[in-house]
Scaffold this motif. Structure first.
Motif, short mmCIF file in Angstrom:
data_model
loop_
_atom_site.label_atom_id
_atom_site.label_comp_id
_atom_site.label_asym_id
_atom_site.label_seq_id
_atom_site.Cartn_x
_atom_site.Cartn_y
_atom_site.Cartn_z
N GLY A 87 -19.03 24.67 -62.43
CA GLY A 87 -17.97 24.18 -61.40
C GLY A 87 -16.67 23.92 -62.06
N GLU A 88 -16.74 23.59 -63.20
CA GLU A 88 -15.36 23.42 -63.91
C GLU A 88 -14.52 24.68 -64.54
OE1 GLU A 88 -16.23 20.21 -66.62
OE2 GLU A 88 -17.23 19.15 -64.80
N GLY A 89 -15.28 25.74 -64.25
CA GLY A 89 -14.96 27.11 -64.75
C GLY A 89 -15.07 27.26 -66.39
N LYS A 90 -16.10 26.45 -66.86
CA LYS A 90 -16.42 26.61 -68.25
C LYS A 90 -17.59 27.27 -68.38
CE LYS A 90 -13.11 24.04 -69.85
NZ LYS A 90 -11.79 24.58 -70.54
N VAL A 91 -17.95 27.93 -69.48
CA VAL A 91 -19.30 28.83 -69.45
C VAL A 91 -20.51 27.75 -69.84
CG1 VAL A 91 -19.37 29.85 -71.60
CG2 VAL A 91 -19.98 30.95 -69.76
N GLU A 92 -21.70 28.21 -69.14
CA GLU A 92 -22.85 27.42 -69.67
C GLU A 92 -23.97 28.37 -69.85
OE1 GLU A 92 -23.95 24.46 -66.64
OE2 GLU A 92 -22.06 23.32 -67.22
N ALA A 93 -24.90 28.02 -70.90
CA ALA A 93 -26.00 28.93 -71.01
C ALA A 93 -27.09 28.43 -70.07
CB ALA A 93 -26.33 28.90 -72.31
N LYS A 94 -27.09 28.90 -68.84
CA LYS A 94 -28.00 28.64 -67.64
C LYS A 94 -29.37 28.92 -67.83
CE LYS A 94 -25.51 26.35 -64.34
NZ LYS A 94 -24.31 26.88 -64.07
N GLU A 95 -29.40 30.12 -68.67
CA GLU A 95 -30.89 30.54 -68.81
C GLU A 95 -31.12 30.94 -70.35
OE1 GLU A 95 -33.17 31.68 -66.10
OE2 GLU A 95 -31.89 31.67 -64.53
N ILE A 96 -31.06 29.89 -71.21
CA ILE A 96 -31.26 30.24 -72.58
C ILE A 96 -32.63 30.79 -73.10
CG2 ILE A 96 -31.99 27.85 -73.01
CD1 ILE A 96 -29.40 29.89 -75.21
N ALA A 97 -33.65 30.60 -72.28
CA ALA A 97 -34.89 31.04 -72.45
C ALA A 97 -34.63 32.61 -72.46
CB ALA A 97 -35.93 30.51 -71.43
N ARG A 98 -33.91 33.27 -71.81
CA ARG A 98 -33.94 34.71 -71.68
C ARG A 98 -32.99 35.29 -72.85
NH1 ARG A 98 -32.63 35.61 -65.52
NH2 ARG A 98 -31.79 37.66 -66.22
N CYS A 99 -32.20 34.53 -73.59
CA CYS A 99 -31.32 34.92 -74.59
C CYS A 99 -32.17 35.61 -75.63
CB CYS A 99 -30.64 33.60 -75.10
SG CYS A 99 -29.45 34.03 -76.33
N VAL A 100 -31.42 36.83 -76.13
CA VAL A 100 -32.15 37.42 -77.38
C VAL A 100 -31.18 37.22 -78.60
CG1 VAL A 100 -33.35 39.11 -75.95
CG2 VAL A 100 -31.15 39.56 -76.24
N PHE A 101 -30.12 36.52 -78.36
CA PHE A 101 -29.23 36.10 -79.54
C PHE A 101 -28.52 37.38 -80.04
CE2 PHE A 101 -31.83 32.44 -78.64
CZ PHE A 101 -31.00 31.61 -78.81
N CYS A 102 -28.41 38.40 -79.26
CA CYS A 102 -27.75 39.61 -79.57
C CYS A 102 -26.39 39.29 -80.29
CB CYS A 102 -27.54 40.65 -78.66
SG CYS A 102 -26.47 40.10 -77.22
N GLY A 103 -25.67 38.34 -79.83
CA GLY A 103 -24.39 38.04 -80.29
C GLY A 103 -23.32 39.00 -79.78
N ILE A 104 -23.47 39.42 -78.31
CA ILE A 104 -22.45 40.13 -77.81
C ILE A 104 -21.55 39.31 -77.14
CG2 ILE A 104 -22.04 41.64 -75.61
CD1 ILE A 104 -24.60 42.97 -76.59
N CYS A 105 -21.97 38.11 -76.61
CA CYS A 105 -21.00 37.17 -76.04
C CYS A 105 -20.10 36.66 -77.02
CB CYS A 105 -21.65 35.87 -75.32
SG CYS A 105 -23.05 35.16 -76.42
N GLU A 106 -20.45 36.34 -78.19
CA GLU A 106 -19.88 35.76 -79.35
C GLU A 106 -18.52 36.97 -79.65
OE1 GLU A 106 -21.56 34.59 -82.91
OE2 GLU A 106 -19.98 34.89 -84.08
N GLN A 107 -19.17 38.21 -79.73
CA GLN A 107 -18.24 39.35 -80.10
C GLN A 107 -17.22 39.41 -79.08
OE1 GLN A 107 -18.53 41.81 -82.92
NE2 GLN A 107 -19.31 39.89 -83.65
#
Ligand SMILES: Cc1ncc(C[n+]2csc(CCOP(=O)(O)OP(=O)(O)O)c2C)c(N)n1
Ligand code: SF4
Ligand code: SF4
Ligand code: SF4
Ligand SMILES: [Mg+2]
Lengths: 81, 325
Positions: free
Chosen positions: A41-61
């Protein structure tokens, strides 16, 4: 000054978001192949579904503002220092 | 091609472009620049034309650049790159520079399609080994959204207003990628900030050729285009899915389509979310919409006919793009 960092983990893998840096552009949200991230709601990003994360690093990139770090083991990323 | 984890490690070792910039939320420029700089293995020198990228990354006394960076003027990024590359080549031949260095010039559409076109054409024709990246946000954004040679037909800008007797820009955009391809340089490609892997691969190919290379990258501008700041990747993706902005490359003269949408979306999907096209959805402008669709169809068909190579299926961007499609 303590810099707020939201850390998410899955075994040895970590995803850290530094809300101070996040401009809420959604670039990471729309680039994540797993639908892990969402803007709050504050316009900041959150990892809502961390269990699905494959740690590919695309978001970081892709983040234009270096607000996300994906890493293995509990180390502080250079970008968060 | 390194995978994302290797690329992330590369960026940790040498972060070339940093967060110390003031580009707007949702701006496509930093997404484009970060991706391109990070896939290049060799040391890089950046040359930057005036525009949002230059202005917003170099606010005195700070800089977002962690590599040698040169700015001279609006119109001469390609000329500056030519000079620097020539000096490098001479010094390297004399053994004064021990390693390979790559040169990447960045310019906006104003600085590339319009005022810098002559400098670019000269540099391409002379055959300097450098990569020119045009981040195309389709207008002169840094000075307040004036129309450029890249602004699409019927888009509203501050100098192509909408009113009783006007409907935005009355002319079509020029096709710079084709103009560059006509210089017979080894590598020319069109990419978009929405297709990360495609852009990364193209940047990699572009710096590996021994001669001039050019990338034209569709880059969102929420301020000028008038779309929500958190929708940039989706909007750019719609440009690709409607075939408004085809992803293709011309490698050693060989035309290759890198992506064919499974289902070509109607052009209204690209136009509707952007305020600069809002007037087209008011009654009385149906003919303009039809005309735009016709132009896109014609251009796309021409391109398909021209391309000898079709993309491998599925597109290597694969899973990454699947989520919201
Ligand atoms: C010779 C000259 N004319 C005009 C300007 C003013 N000016 C600075 S940035 C800019 C617009 C640049 O547009 P573009 O190349 O599309 O880059 P963008 O701002 O969209 O990133 C203009 C007109 C200038 N700096 N130099
Ligand atoms: S690391 Fe990959 S899967 Fe995890 S949130 Fe980032 S983009 Fe999504
Ligand atoms: S890409 Fe970066 S700035 Fe944009 S929403 Fe994600 S974390 Fe925030
Ligand atoms: S005005 Fe447009 S191009 Fe310039 S920084 Fe903002 S979003 Fe980017
Ligand atoms: Mg521009």
């Amino acid at each position: 000054m303590e810099i707020a960092v939201n850390r998410y983990e899955q075994g040895n893998f970590f995803l850290a978001i530094e809300p101070r840096r996040c401009k809420g552009c959604g670039v990471c949200v729309q680039s994540c192949p797993q639908g892990v991230l969402a803007l709050n709601g504050e316009g900041k990003v959150e990892a809502k579904e961390i269990a699905r994360c494959v740690f590919c690093g695309i978001c970081e990139q892709r983040c234009p503002d270096f607000a996300i770090s994906v890493y293995k083991e509990r180390i502080i990323q250079p970008s968060l220092v | 091609m390194p995978n994302t984890k290797e690329l992330a490690r590369h960026e940790e070792v040498q972060k070339r472009f940093t967060g110390a910039h003031a580009l707007c939320a949702g701006c496509g420029i930093p997404v484009c620049v970060r991706t391109i700089l990070n896939v290049i293995e060799e040391p890089v020198v950046a040359i930057n034309a005036t525009g949002c990228l230059e202005v917003a990354t170099t606010r005195y006394p700070t800089t977002a650049w962690n590599i040698p960076w040169i700015h001279v003027a609006f119109e001469n990024a390609a000329a500056v790159a030519s000079g620097v590359e020539t000096a490098y080549r001479v010094l390297r031949r004399r053994g004064r520079i021990p390693k390979e260095i790559r040169f990447v010039a960045f310019g906006g559409d104003g600085g590339t399609y319009d005022i810098g076109l002559q400098a670019l054409s000269g540099a391409l024709e002379r055959g300097h080994r450098f990569l020119y990246v045009c981040y195309d946000n389709e207008a002169y954004m840094n000075t307040g959204n004036q129309r450029s040679g890249a602004t699409p037909f019927a888009a509203q800008t501050s100098t192509a207003p909408v009113g009783e007797k006007s409907f935005g820009k009355p002319q079509r955009r020029k096709d710079l990628t084709e103009i560059v391809a006509a210089h017979h340089v080894p590598y020319v490609a069109q990419a978009s900030i929405s297709d990360w892997y495609d852009l990364a691969v193209k940047a990699r190919k572009a710096v590996s050729v021994d001669g001039p290379a050019f990338l034209n990258v569709l880059s969102t501008c929420p301020r000028g285009w008038g779309h929500p700041t958190d929708q940039s990747i989706k909007i750019a993706r719609l440009g690709v899915e409607t075939c408004y902005w085809p992803l293709y490359e011309v490698s050693e003269g060989r035309w290759c389509l890198n992506y064919i949408p499974e289902e070509k979306l109607p052009i209204t999907e690209w136009l509707r979310p952007q305020r600069r096209f809002a007037h087209l959805f008011e009654s009385g402008h149906e003919a303009l919409l039809a005309q735009i669709q016709r132009q896109v169809d014609e251009d796309w068909e021409k391109l398909v006919r021209r391309c000898e190579d079709l993309p491998p299926s599925p597109f290597p961007g694969g899973a990454m793009e699947e989520v919201w499609r």
